[in-house]
Design a protein around this motif. Structure first.
Motif, PDB file in Angstrom:
ATOM      1  N   GLN A   1       6.907  14.156  41.479  1.00 25.44           N
ATOM      2  CA  GLN A   1       7.945  15.087  41.035  1.00 25.44           C
ATOM      3  C   GLN A   1       8.997  14.428  40.155  1.00 25.44           C
ATOM      4  O   GLN A   1       9.841  15.123  39.581  1.00 25.44           O
ATOM      5  CB  GLN A   1       8.616  15.730  42.248  1.00 25.44           C
ATOM      6  N   LYS A   2       8.940  13.116  40.037  1.00 23.54           N
ATOM      7  CA  LYS A   2       9.926  12.421  39.198  1.00 23.54           C
ATOM      8  C   LYS A   2       9.555  12.463  37.715  1.00 23.54           C
ATOM      9  O   LYS A   2      10.381  12.157  36.865  1.00 23.54           O
ATOM     10  CB  LYS A   2      10.071  10.966  39.651  1.00 23.54           C
ATOM     11  N   VAL A   3       8.299  12.815  37.385  1.00 25.59           N
ATOM     12  CA  VAL A   3       7.857  12.848  35.987  1.00 25.59           C
ATOM     13  C   VAL A   3       8.425  14.079  35.295  1.00 25.59           C
ATOM     14  O   VAL A   3       8.221  15.216  35.745  1.00 25.59           O
ATOM     15  CB  VAL A   3       6.318  12.854  35.895  1.00 25.59           C
ATOM     16  N   ILE A   4       9.148  13.852  34.189  1.00 31.02           N
ATOM     17  CA  ILE A   4       9.724  14.955  33.419  1.00 31.02           C
ATOM     18  C   ILE A   4       9.475  14.720  31.929  1.00 31.02           C
ATOM     19  O   ILE A   4       9.202  13.610  31.493  1.00 31.02           O
ATOM     20  CB  ILE A   4      11.237  15.108  33.681  1.00 31.02           C
ATOM     21  N   VAL A   5       9.580  15.794  31.158  1.00 33.79           N
ATOM     22  CA  VAL A   5       9.317  15.741  29.712  1.00 33.79           C
ATOM     23  C   VAL A   5      10.533  16.226  28.939  1.00 33.79           C
ATOM     24  O   VAL A   5      11.137  17.251  29.286  1.00 33.79           O
ATOM     25  CB  VAL A   5       8.080  16.606  29.359  1.00 33.79           C
ATOM     26  N   LEU A   6      10.878  15.459  27.902  1.00 32.19           N
ATOM     27  CA  LEU A   6      11.924  15.877  26.968  1.00 32.19           C
ATOM     28  C   LEU A   6      11.334  15.920  25.562  1.00 32.19           C
ATOM     29  O   LEU A   6      10.421  15.159  25.240  1.00 32.19           O
ATOM     30  CB  LEU A   6      13.105  14.903  26.976  1.00 32.19           C
ATOM     31  N   ASP A   7      11.869  16.812  24.727  1.00 30.48           N
ATOM     32  CA  ASP A   7      11.401  16.888  23.348  1.00 30.48           C
ATOM     33  C   ASP A   7      12.548  17.290  22.441  1.00 30.48           C
ATOM     34  O   ASP A   7      13.560  17.823  22.902  1.00 30.48           O
ATOM     35  CB  ASP A   7      10.242  17.891  23.223  1.00 30.48           C
ATOM     36  N   ALA A   8      12.370  17.010  21.158  1.00 27.17           N
ATOM     37  CA  ALA A   8      13.392  17.318  20.156  1.00 27.17           C
ATOM     38  C   ALA A   8      12.879  18.420  19.231  1.00 27.17           C
ATOM     39  O   ALA A   8      12.661  18.207  18.041  1.00 27.17           O
ATOM     40  CB  ALA A   8      13.770  16.069  19.370  1.00 27.17           C
ATOM     41  N   ASP A   9      12.623  19.587  19.825  1.00 22.74           N
ATOM     42  CA  ASP A   9      12.193  20.771  19.091  1.00 22.74           C
ATOM     43  C   ASP A   9      10.792  20.619  18.496  1.00 22.74           C
ATOM     44  O   ASP A   9      10.486  21.202  17.464  1.00 22.74           O
ATOM     45  CB  ASP A   9      13.197  21.111  17.973  1.00 22.74           C
TER      46      ASP A   9
END
Length: 314
Positions: free
Chosen positions: A25-33
């Motif tokens: 559950q610690k895995v997360i995703v970020l993106d710049a559009d």
């Protein structure tokens, strides 16, 4: 050329992240559009509470990723490679590496794979920028199997990583049993006359070149230096000792990339003749990949030419 995978690298990227997120559950995703471009919409649909689209503000995205890391998460933050390196460099240096955070930065469309996006989006310098940051791990998987393994390694290994990644289909290089270890290269073909050290986009070209050279009676060793930092010094020294000549191949400027890193090891530990295949200190330009390969000399034929040059010096 080896057979192309039926899956695009971005598909493998998203599927692997989803598999890891299911078990952690610690895995997360970020993106710049760029979630649509990177194919990570399925991740957002499955894990909306663990997905952050920060918009076209890459430096801020890295700051957010660093903050999330500080609270115990494992963020994978993606944008195109020039923005992940040039635009967000200070935030990666200060907020991630210097602060000893556990952030995985993913830079897509490296080198000529930026294609029609042109020179402004065509990073030939990102490996150099990232490699100069202390304690960072810099990698470039060349196919879907190596990508799956490298993403898993990144999740399991604490620290700041830069993962250089083409988005579209890649030739199949590895079998399902392939093993990867941080700081260790993979020898894909043994040889005694010369060693070709390649990474990323150029690994398939290196294998093609080795096949051409074999028909000329030249036995080339081929090494995939998928982990640029920490680099596998032992493999480079062993290749120098056993084959006496080295050619590097990279989809990047030969300055401050793979060629420079290998040259540093050779100069300090075991000098032998070296030639470099890569971009000759130029800016990128608009074009299809096939045109850009020829334009910047990123071809198997040019690797063969460099091998013949280095053998004359040997």
């Amino acid at each position: 050329m080896n057979e192309l995978s039926k899956r695009e690298m971005r598909t493998v990227f998203c599927e692997t992240l989803m598999n890891m997120a299911e078990n952690d559950q610690k895995v997360i995703v970020l993106d710049a559009d760029l979630m649509l471009a990177m194919g990570t919409i399925p991740f957002r649909e499955k894990y909306p509470e663990r997905t952050f689209d920060c918009g076209v503000q890459e430096a801020n995205m890295i700051g957010v990723a660093a903050g999330l890391s500080a609270t115990g998460f494992i963020p994978f933050a993606h944008t195109f490679a020039p923005f992940a390196s040039r635009r967000a460099c200070d935030q990666i240096f200060m907020s991630c590496a210097y602060a000893k955070q556990n952030v995985k930065i993913v830079g897509s469309d490296p080198g000529i794979t930026a294609a029609l996006n042109g020179g402004t989006h065509m990073p030939f310098e990102d490996l150099g920028i990232m490699s100069t940051i202390p304690e960072i791990t810099v990698v470039e998987p060349c196919d879907e199997i190596s990508l799956e393994r490298v993403l898993q390694l990144a999740k399991e290994t604490y620290g700041t990583w830069y993962i250089r990644l083409r988005r579209r289909q890649a030739p199949i290089i590895y079998g399902t049993g392939a093993k990867f270890e941080v700081g260790k290269s993979c020898m894909l073909k043994d040889g005694t006359d010369v060693t070709i050290i390649a990474m990323g986009y150029m690994v398939d070209k290196a294998l093609e070149a080795a096949d051409i050279l074999e028909k000329q009676g030249i036995h080339a060793r081929v090494i995939d230096m998928w982990c640029l930092k920490p680099i596998d010094e032992n493999a480079i020294i062993k290749a120098a000792e056993e084959t006496g000549a080295i050619v590097t191949a990279e989809n990047h400027n030969i300055r401050n990339g793979l060629g420079s890193a290998v040259a540093s090891v050779l100069a300090l530990k075991y000098p032998v003749p070296l030639e470099m295949t890569g971009v000759q200190d130029e800016f990128g330009e608009v074009g299809q990949e096939a045109y850009l390969e020829e334009r910047f000399g990123l071809t198997s034929e040019n690797i063969v030419h460099k091998v013949n040059m280095v053998l004359k010096r040997k």
